[in-house]
Enzyme design. Structure first.
Site, PDB file in Angstrom:
ATOM      1  N   SER A 237      -1.590   1.313   3.603  1.00 49.03           N
ATOM      2  CA  SER A 237      -1.879   0.824   2.065  1.00 49.03           C
ATOM      3  C   SER A 237      -2.312  -0.547   1.909  1.00 49.03           C
ATOM      4  O   SER A 237      -3.098  -1.064   2.623  1.00 49.03           O
ATOM      5  CB  SER A 237      -0.893   1.483   1.153  1.00 49.03           C
ATOM      6  OG  SER A 237      -1.514   1.702   0.111  1.00 49.03           O
ATOM      7  N   TRP A 328      -6.998   8.544  -4.532  1.00 52.18           N
ATOM      8  CA  TRP A 328      -7.008   7.024  -5.196  1.00 52.18           C
ATOM      9  C   TRP A 328      -7.592   6.006  -3.925  1.00 52.18           C
ATOM     10  O   TRP A 328      -8.023   5.161  -4.344  1.00 52.18           O
ATOM     11  CB  TRP A 328      -5.350   6.853  -5.516  1.00 52.18           C
ATOM     12  CG  TRP A 328      -4.973   5.496  -6.005  1.00 52.18           C
ATOM     13  CD1 TRP A 328      -4.343   4.395  -5.510  1.00 52.18           C
ATOM     14  CD2 TRP A 328      -5.532   4.788  -7.475  1.00 52.18           C
ATOM     15  NE1 TRP A 328      -4.315   3.462  -6.516  1.00 52.18           N
ATOM     16  CE2 TRP A 328      -4.852   3.496  -7.542  1.00 52.18           C
ATOM     17  CE3 TRP A 328      -6.149   5.416  -8.426  1.00 52.18           C
ATOM     18  CZ2 TRP A 328      -5.121   2.913  -8.268  1.00 52.18           C
ATOM     19  CZ3 TRP A 328      -6.386   4.685  -9.548  1.00 52.18           C
ATOM     20  CH2 TRP A 328      -5.774   3.304  -9.724  1.00 52.18           C
ATOM     21  N   HIS A 379       0.079  10.136  -0.096  1.00 50.00           N
ATOM     22  CA  HIS A 379      -0.133   8.737   0.431  1.00 50.00           C
ATOM     23  C   HIS A 379       1.081   8.139   1.103  1.00 50.00           C
ATOM     24  O   HIS A 379       2.179   8.042   0.694  1.00 50.00           O
ATOM     25  CB  HIS A 379      -0.154   7.991  -0.919  1.00 50.00           C
ATOM     26  CG  HIS A 379      -0.454   6.639  -0.735  1.00 50.00           C
ATOM     27  ND1 HIS A 379      -1.400   5.883  -0.258  1.00 50.00           N
ATOM     28  CD2 HIS A 379       0.272   5.403  -1.022  1.00 50.00           C
ATOM     29  CE1 HIS A 379      -1.528   4.832  -0.272  1.00 50.00           C
ATOM     30  NE2 HIS A 379      -0.277   4.274  -0.535  1.00 50.00           N
TER      31      HIS A 379
END
Ligand code: GTR
Length: 396
Positions: A237, A328, A379
């Site tokens: 990320s 996302w 995620h």
């Protein structure tokens, strides 16, 4: 009375205001709403010259693209230091039931009477013949994920699995370089480079984390147990945005893993799918240079897109991942960025085996020079991801 009337008028306009606000900030999760876009051509210079071979790429276009990323997105990468000191704080040859040697190394960097200390944790397999290749994690999650005592184990950094597979597994925490907080990020590397703070193309937090990875690489080059020519920099990320930037600008990294890195990581900005530049710059104003804010809601005006960041790593291998529930981070946009970087690998005679369309969920393609998978789930970075990174690392 006057006040009441004012309140009434404001309330009447509230729905209009709310609609306006949500449309500005609504994030698109609908493929049919991706606008048509034209990517900047990776093999044509700003002045329009066609790039035909790796020589022209390395001499002209690569430095040009690197400067565009520095000046518009990630900021400069300062290199001047007064001195660097490496000290082994802990060494335990009986770690992991005798399977590994634990080293905790303090990397102290000094400049302008200021300093930062990077606390590096590494496990080296005891079963080895010669210097060992490394997975280095830029850790953006709690430090407990890389517990040197191994009392706490986490899939985010499955150190035992890496040791069993014959790799050194190393990690440092982003807060050593720049706390991940808009009011506090200057308390780290940026104290040594105050000139960066006043420059619109100055380094900010993501740049500082990537800078830290390079200082760890300086250490690896000095540790004989380590194969410094085979260091794979890994990030998840926001850490995956930093791992890409680290590998793009520091060619000593042999390969890069960018896990669920999304916007301003491995995903194309122009698709405007999931997180967008305005959103990332608003929520995390301390991540990227001031200049990047000029591109809020103006993805099409960027002189680069993220496929070009991947291209900067060529011919070195890159592995990008996504998670099926993490729209996302735009899984399709990530895959397309890899695909659009392929032609630069082609200049080196390296053929990516990635098919034209993204593979199904959990169908991993862990093969150099370009690996990809979209793991089922959230995620995160898990054993599934790491197991694939190992297969990928064994493919080159
Ligand atoms: C999100 C951010 C993403 C990603 C993520 C993370 O809030 O919008 O760009 O970096 O955080 O780091 O987990």
């Amino acid at each position: 009375m006057e006040n009441h009337r004012f309140m009434f008028r404001s309330i009447r306009f509230l729905p209009v205001l709310l609609v306006a606000l949500t449309s500005v900030h609504a994030q698109n999760y609908d493929e049919s709403k991706v606008p048509s876009y034209t990517l900047p051509e990776v093999l044509r210079t700003v002045s329009g010259k066609e790039i035909k071979n790796k020589n022209q790429w390395e001499k002209t276009r690569r430095p040009e693209i690197l400067a565009l990323f520095e000046n518009n997105i990630y900021g400069q990468m300062p290199r001047a230091v007064d001195s660097i000191r490496h000290s082994v704080v802990t060494e335990d040859a009986q770690a992991m039931s005798g399977n590994a040697t634990l080293k905790e190394v303090a990397i102290d960097v000094f400049r302008n009477k200021k300093s930062v200390r990077i606390n590096l944790t590494l496990f080296i397999p005891n079963k080895k013949s010669g210097p060992v290749p490394v997975f280095l994690l830029i850790n953006n999650r709690p430090k407990s994920n890389t517990d040197p005592t191994r009392q706490k184990k986490s899939e985010f950094w499955p150190a035992e699995m890496m040791i069993d597979s014959g790799y050194v597994v190393a990690a440092f925490h982003v807060s050593d370089l720049a706390p991940d907080d808009k009011d506090n990020y200057v308390n780290g590397v940026l104290q040594m480079y105050p000139e960066q703070l006043s420059a619109d193309n100055g380094m900010k937090a993501i740049g500082a984390w990537a800078w830290g990875a390079s200082r760890v690489m300086d250490y690896f080059e000095k540790d004989r147990a380590i194969n410094a020519r085979k260091v794979i920099v890994v990030g998840h990320s926001r850490g995956g945005k930093a791992s890409l930037w680290a590998a793009s600008q520091d060619q000593r990294f042999a390969a890069c893993v960018t896990n669920c890195s999304g916007n301003t990581g491995a995903a194309l900005a122009r698709r405007q799918f999931g997180e967008r530049i305005t959103k990332i710059n608003t929520t995390f104003p301390h991540w990227f240079s001031n200049n990047y804010k000029k591109f809020n809601d103006k993805e099409n005006e960027l002189p680069v897109d993220q496929h070009m960041l991947i291209a900067l790593i060529a011919p070195r291998p890159v592995y990008a991942t996504n998670a099926s529930k993490d729209l996302w981070a735009d899984p399709t946009g990530t895959y397309l960025a890899l695909k659009h970087a392929e032609k630069v690998y082609g200049l080196y005679g390296k053929k990516s085996g990635l098919p034209a369309t993204p593979p199904g969920i959990n169908q991993s393609l862990p093969k150099a020079p370009m690996g990809y998978h979209n793991r089922e789930g959230e995620h995160d970075m898990t054993n599934f991801d790491w197991a694939n990174f190992i297969v990928f690392a064994k493919s080159f």
